[in-house]
Scaffold this active site. Structure first.
Site, PDB file in Angstrom:
ATOM      1  N   LYS A  83       8.319 -25.162  61.748  1.00 14.33           N
ATOM      2  CA  LYS A  83       6.973 -24.732  62.141  1.00 14.33           C
ATOM      3  C   LYS A  83       6.142 -25.983  62.440  1.00 14.33           C
ATOM      4  CE  LYS A  83       3.949 -21.083  60.546  1.00 14.33           C
ATOM      5  NZ  LYS A  83       3.494 -20.389  59.340  1.00 14.33           N
TER       6      LYS A  83
HETATM    7  C1  E4P Z   1       1.996 -17.383  59.388  1.00 21.27           C
HETATM    8  O1  E4P Z   1       2.851 -17.981  59.957  1.00 21.27           O
HETATM    9  C2  E4P Z   1       0.623 -17.879  59.225  1.00 21.27           C
HETATM   10  O2  E4P Z   1       0.622 -19.134  58.639  1.00 21.27           O
HETATM   11  C3  E4P Z   1      -0.171 -16.877  58.418  1.00 21.27           C
HETATM   12  O3  E4P Z   1       0.083 -15.585  58.936  1.00 21.27           O
HETATM   13  C4  E4P Z   1      -1.644 -17.189  58.364  1.00 21.27           C
HETATM   14  O4  E4P Z   1      -2.310 -16.097  57.760  1.00 21.27           O
HETATM   15  P1  E4P Z   1      -3.794 -16.213  57.153  1.00 21.27           P
HETATM   16  O5  E4P Z   1      -4.738 -16.369  58.289  1.00 21.27           O
HETATM   17  O6  E4P Z   1      -3.995 -14.925  56.426  1.00 21.27           O
HETATM   18  O7  E4P Z   1      -3.796 -17.412  56.258  1.00 21.27           O
END
Ligand code: E4P
Length: 217
Positions: A83
């Site tokens: 990522k």
């Molecule tokens: C997933 O890959 C993201 O990091 C995550 O869905 C972010 O979610 P949030 O905005 O609830 O922190």
């Protein structure tokens, strides 16, 4: 649409994978911090639970260190997806990793232009953050529709991974908008099955069946 679980909580993940309805997992530094556990140990444990994609996010923000971190993370298991943040260094790393056939998930996407650049960089997944866009007064779901339209018109193979999901409605709308994957917190995954009329109907059927005094077995 595939379902990934957005957590670093391995006990929640175990339950989710046992359902047979979940294809993968995403984590981020905030989720790792919330778990209170060693990052690489958690990723290894999750990769033992599934052959599906498991996103592990680099911590660095410069190209060289991101690449060094990516190589360490990619060594953990074949199903680790690296990522990367949606920055120029992140997209440079995305291109380098893609050319080595290492899967990537470009995160923190908030605009169509960003999603377009990630596709050009060969991202395996692009993660538009629906909930965080909604928080600013924009409609996060519009972005999913727009990315799908742009990718389809130009034939990009990057998969749209709807992220920052806050409700069952977000999941439903992401599926209708053509997201390839939604990454969902465990609570919302469990909520996907819930409806008060299902509970009420089942209670009535159980009560009426008892009145018959019969047994199927
Ligand atoms: C997933 O890959 C993201 O990091 C995550 O869905 C972010 O979610 P949030 O905005 O609830 O922190």
């Amino acid at each position: 649409m595939n379902i990934f679980i957005d957590t670093a909580d391995t006990s929640e993940l175990e339950k989710a994978f046992e359902t047979g309805l979940v294809e993968g997992c995403t984590t981020n530094p905030s989720l790792i911090a919330a778990s209170g556990r060693d990052f690489k140990e958690v990723i290894a444990e999750i990769c033992d639970m599934t052959d599906g994609p498991v996103s592990a996010e680099v911590a660095a923000t410069d190209y060289e260190t991101m690449m060094a971190e990516a190589m360490v993370l990619a060594e953990i298991a074949d199903n680790v997806v690296i990522k990367l943040p949606l920055t120029m260094d992140g997209l440079k790393a995305c291109q380098a990793l893609s050319s080595e056939e290492i899967q990537t998930n470009v995160t923190l996407c908030f605009s169509l232009a960003q999603a377009w650049m990630a596709a050009k960089a060969g991202a395996t997944y692009i993660s538009p953050f629906i909930g965080r866009l909604d928080d600013t007064g924009e409609n996060g779901m519009d972005l999913i529709h727009d990315i799908r339209a742009l990718y389809d018109v130009h034939g990009y193979e990057t998969e749209i991974l709807a992220a920052s999901i806050r409700s069952v409605d977000h999941v439903e709308q992401a599926a209708l908008a053509g997201a390839h994957v939604a990454t969902i917190p465990p609570k919302i995954f469990n909520d996907l099955l819930k409806h008060p009329l299902t509970d009420k109907g089942l209670a009535a059927f159980v009560a009426d069946w008892e009145k018959t005094g019969q047994s199927i077995l």
